[in-house]
Design a protein around this motif. Sequence first.
Motif, PDB file in Angstrom:
ATOM      1  N   ASP A 122       0.838  -1.193   0.000  1.00  0.00           N
ATOM      2  CA  ASP A 122       0.000   0.000   0.000  1.00  0.00           C
ATOM      3  C   ASP A 122       0.877   1.248   0.000  1.00  0.00           C
ATOM      4  OD1 ASP A 122      -2.514   1.215  -0.029  1.00  0.00           O
ATOM      5  OD2 ASP A 122      -2.416   1.612   2.124  1.00  0.00           O
ATOM      6  N   PHE A 123       0.634   2.107  -0.998  1.00  0.00           N
ATOM      7  CA  PHE A 123       1.390   3.349  -1.110  1.00  0.00           C
ATOM      8  C   PHE A 123       0.633   4.505  -0.461  1.00  0.00           C
ATOM      9  CE2 PHE A 123       3.558   0.687  -4.104  1.00  0.00           C
ATOM     10  CZ  PHE A 123       4.866   1.129  -4.032  1.00  0.00           C
ATOM     11  N   TYR A 155       4.153   0.770   2.411  1.00  0.00           N
ATOM     12  CA  TYR A 155       4.484  -0.284   3.375  1.00  0.00           C
ATOM     13  C   TYR A 155       3.994  -1.608   2.810  1.00  0.00           C
ATOM     14  CZ  TYR A 155      -0.442  -0.073   4.624  1.00  0.00           C
ATOM     15  OH  TYR A 155      -1.803  -0.106   4.554  1.00  0.00           O
ATOM     16  N   GLU A 195     -10.357   3.953   3.188  1.00  0.00           N
ATOM     17  CA  GLU A 195      -9.448   4.714   2.338  1.00  0.00           C
ATOM     18  C   GLU A 195      -9.828   4.406   0.895  1.00  0.00           C
ATOM     19  OE1 GLU A 195      -5.337   4.094   3.559  1.00  0.00           O
ATOM     20  OE2 GLU A 195      -5.607   5.654   5.092  1.00  0.00           O
ATOM     21  N   GLU A 197      -9.044   4.109  -2.696  1.00  0.00           N
ATOM     22  CA  GLU A 197      -7.797   3.947  -3.439  1.00  0.00           C
ATOM     23  C   GLU A 197      -8.054   3.260  -4.779  1.00  0.00           C
ATOM     24  OE1 GLU A 197      -4.465   2.376  -1.252  1.00  0.00           O
ATOM     25  OE2 GLU A 197      -5.195   3.160   0.669  1.00  0.00           O
ATOM     26  N   ASP A 229      -8.980   0.413   1.551  1.00  0.00           N
ATOM     27  CA  ASP A 229      -8.010   0.014   2.574  1.00  0.00           C
ATOM     28  C   ASP A 229      -8.586   0.392   3.948  1.00  0.00           C
ATOM     29  OD1 ASP A 229      -5.627  -0.696   3.840  1.00  0.00           O
ATOM     30  OD2 ASP A 229      -4.773   1.304   3.564  1.00  0.00           O
ATOM     31  N   LYS A 249      -4.108  -1.939   9.680  1.00  0.00           N
ATOM     32  CA  LYS A 249      -4.406  -2.123   8.262  1.00  0.00           C
ATOM     33  C   LYS A 249      -4.424  -3.596   7.890  1.00  0.00           C
ATOM     34  CE  LYS A 249      -3.524   2.351   7.113  1.00  0.00           C
ATOM     35  NZ  LYS A 249      -4.285   3.177   6.189  1.00  0.00           N
TER      36      LYS A 249
HETATM   37 MN    MN Z   1      -4.002   3.002   2.437  1.00  0.00          MN
END
Ligand code: MN
Length: 414
Positions: A122-123, A155, A195, A197, A229, A249
Amino acid sequence: MTGLIRSWIGAANEADCPFPLNNLPYGVFSAGDEEPRCGVAIGDRVLDLAALQSAGLVPDHGFASPALNPFMGAGPQAWAQVRRTLTDLLRVGHETDAVRAALHDRAAVTLHLPFHVAEYTDFYAGRHHAFNVGSMFRGPENALPPNWLHMPIGYNGRASSVVVSGTDIHRPLGQTKAPEAQMPGFGPCARLDIELELGAVVGMPSQMGRPVSVDEADAMIFGYVLLNDWSARDVQVWEYQPLGPFQAKAFATTISPWVVTGAALEPFRCASPPREKELLPYIRDTGPMLYDIDLSVSMAPQGCIPTVLSRTNAKALYYSAAQQLAHHASSGCAMRTGDLLGSGTISGPEEGTHGSLLEMTWGGRHPITLDCGRVRTFIEDGDTLALHGHATGDGYRIGFGPCSGTILPAMTFP
Ligand code: MN
């Protein structure tokens, strides 16, 4: 820009249909108690690729398996060949009994995770989101970390946490500590968030030890999904220093069921925003590699109609998926068929364009009143959150299908 390519499947020609012949997104479906296999969405139908493969109408790319990975790993020439073949088979005037026999009503099938997720990264490539969250925690003058304008930071997440749209999610448990508390506590997350994305799906692998250029990285990407996310903000704020997100997460990430190919999105490429700091050569822009995709988030408490909370666009990202992938491989990290790269939360600069509740409510300080009259800061049990996305062409749209999940109460220890 090319217009609508007309199909003999009437619903595919309607202007608001998410799956016209220009799209042809791939997924995995099952009908009744049959085994899951690969299919392609067209109009209000799903075309069974395993059946077409058996009939010799498309080449054998493992379409009878319950994942797109064999086809994704076959590479760009195979992707282009199958796309041309499907376009010919479904084009207006080309109706045949063999193809008609391989169609299912989309409303009647079950959709599964479309590919085996090899690994999930995940950026944090949305500038407005990084700025907003940084402002909340560190003030606007220190909002962006010093590395942010030089590389897409990220990460390594958990592939095991990725589920398809429609999967219910239990509220996560976790360790939290209020700033004034002496000791942390453990229990259900109290600040559960989304989130918004875009997920890039890697088709072609790379060798360990060998970096890839931005252009090579762009060609390695098979397609894109919407990605939520899910995030436990109270867990995140206590655990994240110094190694970044972990359990906050790790409990669930939801993706949309159809992988929209790079080929379908080709007419919607757009340039990245002006660069405040010149990028190092290995991740420098080589052409327009973002996409103009309208995105939205809606929320529906149990028994209520959905309220649209936010509208934004994928072109608000600062780094493209190709730049994320090139940076990821730059150390020599091997990339695999089925790797999933989350873009990071996509937020615009203004109110009404934010991709997380953290930003919409500014850290929980400004509650949102929904159309049904309920008030929310973060997500409550029974709430359904959904992401939607489509690119708009001349007389057609390229849709993703919903990326949705309902929150169930936290589980307890046995
Ligand atoms: Mn994220």
